[in-house]
Structure formats: structure tokens, C-alpha cells
Scaffold this motif. Structure first.
Motif, mmCIF file in Angstrom:
data_model
loop_
_atom_site.group_PDB
_atom_site.id
_atom_site.type_symbol
_atom_site.label_atom_id
_atom_site.label_comp_id
_atom_site.label_asym_id
_atom_site.label_seq_id
_atom_site.Cartn_x
_atom_site.Cartn_y
_atom_site.Cartn_z
ATOM 1 N N GLN A 12 0.827 -1.202 0.000
ATOM 2 C CA GLN A 12 0.000 0.000 0.000
ATOM 3 C C GLN A 12 0.867 1.260 0.000
ATOM 4 O OE1 GLN A 12 -2.481 0.388 3.482
ATOM 5 N NE2 GLN A 12 -3.968 1.684 2.420
ATOM 6 N N LEU A 13 1.908 1.252 0.823
ATOM 7 C CA LEU A 13 2.821 2.395 0.857
ATOM 8 C C LEU A 13 3.539 2.567 -0.480
ATOM 9 C CD1 LEU A 13 4.467 2.081 4.405
ATOM 10 C CD2 LEU A 13 2.461 3.401 3.716
ATOM 11 N N GLN A 14 3.920 1.450 -1.097
ATOM 12 C CA GLN A 14 4.580 1.516 -2.395
ATOM 13 C C GLN A 14 3.657 2.128 -3.438
ATOM 14 O OE1 GLN A 14 7.753 0.867 -3.072
ATOM 15 N NE2 GLN A 14 7.464 1.454 -5.218
ATOM 16 N N GLY A 15 2.373 1.788 -3.358
ATOM 17 C CA GLY A 15 1.405 2.368 -4.280
ATOM 18 C C GLY A 15 1.285 3.873 -4.115
ATOM 19 N N ILE A 16 1.271 4.324 -2.863
ATOM 20 C CA ILE A 16 1.227 5.768 -2.602
ATOM 21 C C ILE A 16 2.451 6.437 -3.203
ATOM 22 C CG2 ILE A 16 1.334 7.535 -0.797
ATOM 23 C CD1 ILE A 16 -0.221 5.570 1.009
ATOM 24 N N GLN A 17 3.613 5.849 -2.964
ATOM 25 C CA GLN A 17 4.852 6.441 -3.466
ATOM 26 C C GLN A 17 4.861 6.506 -4.987
ATOM 27 O OE1 GLN A 17 8.741 5.852 -1.501
ATOM 28 N NE2 GLN A 17 9.317 4.691 -3.330
ATOM 29 N N GLU A 18 4.389 5.470 -5.639
ATOM 30 C CA GLU A 18 4.359 5.464 -7.102
ATOM 31 C C GLU A 18 3.457 6.573 -7.635
ATOM 32 O OE1 GLU A 18 3.163 1.527 -8.094
ATOM 33 O OE2 GLU A 18 5.128 0.639 -7.668
ATOM 34 N N PHE A 83 6.284 9.059 6.489
ATOM 35 C CA PHE A 83 6.032 8.945 5.053
ATOM 36 C C PHE A 83 4.590 9.267 4.715
ATOM 37 C CE2 PHE A 83 4.295 6.368 1.585
ATOM 38 C CZ PHE A 83 5.018 6.887 0.520
ATOM 39 N N VAL A 84 3.663 8.664 5.430
ATOM 40 C CA VAL A 84 2.247 8.858 5.118
ATOM 41 C C VAL A 84 1.829 10.306 5.355
ATOM 42 C CG1 VAL A 84 -0.116 8.215 5.728
ATOM 43 C CG2 VAL A 84 1.631 6.445 5.518
ATOM 44 N N SER A 85 2.194 10.856 6.494
ATOM 45 C CA SER A 85 1.814 12.237 6.786
ATOM 46 C C SER A 85 2.507 13.204 5.839
ATOM 47 C CB SER A 85 2.124 12.587 8.243
ATOM 48 O OG SER A 85 3.494 12.387 8.541
ATOM 49 N N GLY A 86 3.780 12.930 5.493
ATOM 50 C CA GLY A 86 4.492 13.779 4.548
ATOM 51 C C GLY A 86 3.893 13.721 3.156
ATOM 52 N N TRP A 207 9.404 18.751 3.548
ATOM 53 C CA TRP A 207 8.766 17.493 3.952
ATOM 54 C C TRP A 207 9.706 16.306 3.739
ATOM 55 C CZ3 TRP A 207 5.170 17.511 7.243
ATOM 56 C CH2 TRP A 207 4.226 18.545 7.284
ATOM 57 N N ALA A 208 10.608 16.415 2.763
ATOM 58 C CA ALA A 208 11.618 15.364 2.581
ATOM 59 C C ALA A 208 12.534 15.299 3.795
ATOM 60 C CB ALA A 208 12.421 15.624 1.307
ATOM 61 N N ILE A 209 12.913 16.462 4.302
ATOM 62 C CA ILE A 209 13.742 16.502 5.510
ATOM 63 C C ILE A 209 12.963 15.969 6.704
ATOM 64 C CG2 ILE A 209 14.950 18.050 7.106
ATOM 65 C CD1 ILE A 209 15.565 19.841 4.676
ATOM 66 N N PHE A 210 11.684 16.312 6.776
ATOM 67 C CA PHE A 210 10.825 15.813 7.856
ATOM 68 C C PHE A 210 10.787 14.290 7.869
ATOM 69 C CE2 PHE A 210 6.581 14.042 8.636
ATOM 70 C CZ PHE A 210 6.413 14.339 9.983
ATOM 71 N N ARG A 211 10.733 13.686 6.689
ATOM 72 C CA ARG A 211 10.655 12.219 6.651
ATOM 73 C C ARG A 211 11.857 11.582 7.330
ATOM 74 N NH1 ARG A 211 10.133 7.902 1.551
ATOM 75 N NH2 ARG A 211 9.920 6.099 2.949
ATOM 76 N N VAL A 212 13.002 12.213 7.232
ATOM 77 C CA VAL A 212 14.222 11.657 7.816
ATOM 78 C C VAL A 212 14.388 12.071 9.278
ATOM 79 C CG1 VAL A 212 16.738 11.557 7.652
ATOM 80 C CG2 VAL A 212 15.339 11.602 5.559
#
Length: 230
Positions: A12-18, A83-86, A207-212
Motif C-alpha cells: 500500500q505504501l509503495q502504491g502511494i509512493q508510485e 512517510f504517510v503524513s508527509g 517534507w523530505a527533511i521531515f521524513r528523515v
């Protein structure tokens, strides 16, 4: 969470990312097309206007996927939560960017090709830099690359510089009587849209920085053009 459930959740997460990557590609392409439209390319202008439905579908897919993950896979923790919130916040910024390209496409209908042609270099360069920022910001989020995200934030200075150049050039042309003053607001607004797209790409990078790191901070400055933040 069982192994089977985790496998389903990972998919599911992979689908969101795609879908986020696909929306990135569409936004970047539309930003570049808006730059061409601003210089009189009617084919590019029509293509941007007609892309609304595709953007809507991608946005809805991402939002639905994020909501499903948040509501059905609780509790989310660590990188999954970030990841999801970002991604949920990024889709709003990307949709705003894509909407701005359509605003540019509609706006340039009011500008004669002869007037727009005087800013071919500035508009094309601004759109290219802004599109590159969008691409790299999303790549930084996907790849968890803080250094790349920071480069995107710093790259905003170039877009701001090009906007300032456009503003100075417009004022000089009007002062010298070489361009009708009635097109000044439209030409300046086009440049401002690209400058604002750079600002939104910077938000995506944050948000990329937030993910890390789990920390979200981006310097905001007030928009100089009314309506751009709506």
C-alpha cells in the motif's frame, strides 16, 4: 502486525509512493509547458489546460491511500508515519503547483505574442529551474535524501533572482515606452507564478527533511502577488 498484514501494508505504501512520483512527473512537465505557453506556444498552453482531470485523479488516489493507511493500519510509527503524513501534505503542494500552471496558461491568453516574446529567456529559465526543483524535492522525499532536499531549498535563490530580473526588465521597458503598460500586470503575474512554484517546491523539500528527521521547518515569505496563496 502480522507478516501478511505487513506485506499488504508495504504494498500500500509503495502504491502511494508510485502515485506521488507520477504526480511529480506531471507537475514538472506542466511547469515546463507553462513556461513555453508564456512565450506564445499555444500547443503547450492547451496541453496544460487539458491536464486538470489527470491531476485530480492522481491527487485523489494519493489522498485516499494516505487516509486508508492512517485509519486502517494504526498505530503508524517511525518512518511509516512520517512517510504517510508527509505524502499527504506533499500532494497538496503539488496540486497547488499544477493549478498554478493552469493559471499561467489562462493568463497568457490575454498577452500578445509580441509582448510575451520579450521575456522568452526569463520565462523559460524560470520554468525550467522551478520544474527541476519540483522533481528533486520529490526525489529527496522518496529517497530520504536530506542533502538533496537542502540543495532544492538553496536553489530557490536562482528562481527569485530571475523573478527580480523580470521585474526590472518590465519596469525598464515601460519607462522607455517599448511595451504597452496595460500588459505589465499580466507579464509580472506570470513571472510571479513561477517564483511561487519555486517556493512550493521548497515546501516539498522541507517534507523530505521531515521524513528523515521528524522536523518540518521552511522559511516562508509573504507573496507579492494577490491571489497566489489561495
Amino acid at each position: 502486525m502480522t507478516l501478511k498484514t505487513r506485506t499488504k501494508f508495504t504494498s500500500q505504501l509503495q502504491g502511494i509512493q508510485e502515485h506521488v512520483v507520477r504526480l511529480k512527473e506531471k507537475c514538472a512537465a506542466d511547469v515546463r509547458a507553462a513556461g513555453l505557453a508564456a512565450t506564445g506556444d499555444r500547443g503547450a498552453q492547451e496541453g496544460v489546460v487539458e491536464g486538470r482531470k489527470a491531476e485530480d485523479r492522481l491527487r485523489e488516489s494519493i489522498e485516499d491511500g494516505c487516509l486508508d493507511a492512517m485509519l486502517l493500519q494504526q498505530p503508524l510509527i517511525g518512518d511509516d508515519l512520517r512517510f504517510v503524513s508527509g505524502a499527504f501534505r506533499i500532494v497538496s503542494d503539488l496540486s497547488h503547483i499544477d493549478g498554478m500552471t493552469r493559471d499561467v496558461a489562462f493568463l497568457v491568453e490575454e498577452i500578445p505574442d509580441k509582448a510575451a516574446a520579450k521575456f522568452t529567456r526569463e520565462f523559460v529559465e524560470m520554468s525550467e529551474h522551478a520544474a527541476s526543483m519540483v522533481e528533486r524535492a520529490v526525489d529527496a522525499f522518496v529517497e530520504r535524501d536530506v542533502e538533496l532536499a537542502q540543495q532544492v531549498i538553496e536553489a530557490d535563490d536562482k528562481v527569485n533572482s530571475l523573478y527580480a530580473e523580470s521585474e526590472e526588465k518590465l519596469v525598464a521597458l515601460i519607462r522607455d515606452g517599448k511595451t504597452s503598460a496595460k500588459y505589465l500586470p499580466e507579464l509580472l503575474m506570470v513571472a510571479k507564478y513561477f517564483e511561487r512554484i519555486g517556493d512550493l517546491a521548497k515546501r516539498v523539500a522541507a517534507w523530505a527533511i521531515f521524513r528523515v528527521t521528524g522536523e518540518h521547518k521552511v522559511e516562508e515569505k509573504p507573496s507579492q502577488a494577490a491571489g497566489l496563496d489561495q
